[in-house]
Design a protein around this motif. Structure first.
Motif, short mmCIF file in Angstrom:
data_model
loop_
_atom_site.label_atom_id
_atom_site.label_comp_id
_atom_site.label_asym_id
_atom_site.label_seq_id
_atom_site.Cartn_x
_atom_site.Cartn_y
_atom_site.Cartn_z
N LYS A 89 0.80 -1.22 0.00
CA LYS A 89 0.00 0.00 0.00
C LYS A 89 0.84 1.28 0.00
O LYS A 89 0.54 2.23 -0.72
CB LYS A 89 -0.97 -0.03 1.18
CG LYS A 89 -2.05 -1.09 1.00
CD LYS A 89 -3.03 -1.15 2.16
CE LYS A 89 -4.08 -2.23 1.92
NZ LYS A 89 -5.04 -2.35 3.02
N THR A 90 1.91 1.31 0.77
CA THR A 90 2.77 2.50 0.80
C THR A 90 3.48 2.70 -0.54
O THR A 90 3.54 3.81 -1.07
CB THR A 90 3.81 2.39 1.93
OG1 THR A 90 3.13 2.30 3.19
CG2 THR A 90 4.72 3.61 1.95
N ILE A 91 4.01 1.59 -1.08
CA ILE A 91 4.70 1.68 -2.37
C ILE A 91 3.75 2.12 -3.47
O ILE A 91 4.10 2.95 -4.32
CB ILE A 91 5.33 0.30 -2.72
CG1 ILE A 91 6.50 0.01 -1.77
CG2 ILE A 91 5.82 0.28 -4.17
CD1 ILE A 91 7.15 -1.34 -1.98
N PHE A 125 1.05 3.95 -3.17
CA PHE A 125 0.73 5.37 -2.99
C PHE A 125 1.87 6.24 -3.51
O PHE A 125 1.64 7.23 -4.22
CB PHE A 125 0.45 5.66 -1.52
CG PHE A 125 0.23 7.12 -1.23
CD1 PHE A 125 -0.97 7.74 -1.57
CD2 PHE A 125 1.23 7.89 -0.65
CE1 PHE A 125 -1.17 9.09 -1.33
CE2 PHE A 125 1.04 9.24 -0.40
CZ PHE A 125 -0.17 9.84 -0.74
N ARG A 126 3.11 5.87 -3.17
CA ARG A 126 4.26 6.66 -3.61
C ARG A 126 4.41 6.61 -5.13
O ARG A 126 4.72 7.62 -5.77
CB ARG A 126 5.53 6.13 -2.94
CG ARG A 126 5.61 6.44 -1.45
CD ARG A 126 6.83 5.79 -0.82
NE ARG A 126 6.92 6.09 0.61
CZ ARG A 126 7.80 5.53 1.43
NH1 ARG A 126 8.67 4.64 0.95
NH2 ARG A 126 7.82 5.84 2.70
N ALA A 127 4.18 5.43 -5.70
CA ALA A 127 4.28 5.29 -7.16
C ALA A 127 3.24 6.15 -7.86
O ALA A 127 3.53 6.82 -8.86
CB ALA A 127 4.10 3.83 -7.56
N LEU A 179 1.86 8.88 -6.69
CA LEU A 179 2.24 10.28 -6.51
C LEU A 179 3.35 10.69 -7.48
O LEU A 179 3.27 11.74 -8.13
CB LEU A 179 2.70 10.50 -5.06
CG LEU A 179 2.97 11.94 -4.63
CD1 LEU A 179 1.70 12.77 -4.75
CD2 LEU A 179 3.50 11.98 -3.20
N ILE A 180 4.38 9.84 -7.61
CA ILE A 180 5.50 10.15 -8.50
C ILE A 180 5.04 10.22 -9.96
O ILE A 180 5.40 11.15 -10.70
CB ILE A 180 6.61 9.08 -8.35
CG1 ILE A 180 7.27 9.22 -6.97
CG2 ILE A 180 7.66 9.22 -9.46
CD1 ILE A 180 8.21 8.08 -6.62
N TYR A 205 2.21 1.50 -13.55
CA TYR A 205 1.42 1.39 -12.32
C TYR A 205 0.65 0.07 -12.30
O TYR A 205 0.50 -0.56 -11.25
CB TYR A 205 0.46 2.56 -12.19
CG TYR A 205 -0.12 2.69 -10.80
CD1 TYR A 205 0.67 3.19 -9.76
CD2 TYR A 205 -1.42 2.27 -10.50
CE1 TYR A 205 0.17 3.29 -8.47
CE2 TYR A 205 -1.92 2.37 -9.21
CZ TYR A 205 -1.12 2.87 -8.21
OH TYR A 205 -1.62 2.95 -6.92
#
Length: 219
Positions: free
Chosen positions: A9-11, A13-15, A17-18, A47
């Motif tokens: 989930k964190t990865i 979200f960061r992907a 955003l980037i 993604y």
């Protein structure tokens, strides 16, 4: 709807955003619609690949203390006798399952029982099919003893792309066959170490389905 593993989930979200920042920057800096569309399509593909890597499909298997189920998805690449020197210190059967980046990377407990041993080993990042990867690579070793008193070991082994192994097993904990035991991020393999008298039901080249497929029967 895709069911996602909590480790991703964190990865994800960061992907997201980037990729969003990249697409906004391209939109502001370029006036060429073709460039904008190409960047958008590539972003969607990237993604989607990351998304499928962290999928966590439900698997169904009736718990059986005399059966060893596949701890992960992938391809059976090794079935052989080995000298296991870390815990058992005797001859055992090893089944190795290689996970490509396209496989589900959730790891599951191959049997139910008591965790007798759980250890993390830092190490190298040889390709997962290298003969010495099970000894030299970053890895974990877990031994679960079923209610009948038969212990089974499984190892999470990092590969050339993997840089983080997640292990949930704790010594002394009771675990249930088929439930999540950990996660390996971006490729590698899992070894299952069985008694010599185990009845192996798969062969090299078979596709394993974690949490469902029966690899062997214990005596």
């Amino acid at each position: 709807m895709i069911r996602l593993h909590t480790e991703g989930k964190t990865i994800l979200f960061r992907a997201l955003l980037i990729l969003a920042v990249i697409n906004v920057a391209v939109f502001l800096l370029f006036t060429n619609e073709w460039v904008e569309n190409i960047v958008l399509i590539v972003s969607i593909v990237i993604y989607a690949l990351v998304l499928q890597f962290f999928r966590n499909p439900k698997r169904y298997h009736q718990v059986d203390n005399n059966q060893v189920i596949a701890p992960c998805d992938g391809k059976v690449v090794v079935i052989e006798e080995i000298d296991e020197q870390e815990y058992f210190k005797d001859r055992r059967i090893q089944i190795s399952i290689f996970m490509s980046p396209l496989n589900v990377h959730v790891n599951r407990y191959p049997i139910s029982g008591l965790v007798k041993y759980a250890k993390y080993h830092p190490g190298a990042y040889l390709v997962a099919w290298h003969p010495k990867s099970s000894l030299l690579n970053e890895r974990t070793s877990v031994v679960v003893e079923n209610p009948e008193g038969t212990p089974v070991m499984y190892k999470q082994i990092a590969g050339a792309l993997a840089r983080r192994i997640i292990m949930y097993a704790k010594e002394g904990a009771k675990v249930l066959q088929g439930t999540d035991s950990g996660f390996i991020k971006f490729g590698s393999r899992v070894d299952i170490i069985l008694p010599l008298d185990a009845n192996v039901l798969v062969k090299v080249g078979d596709k394993a389905r974690g949490g469902e497929q029966i690899l062997a029967e214990l005596k």
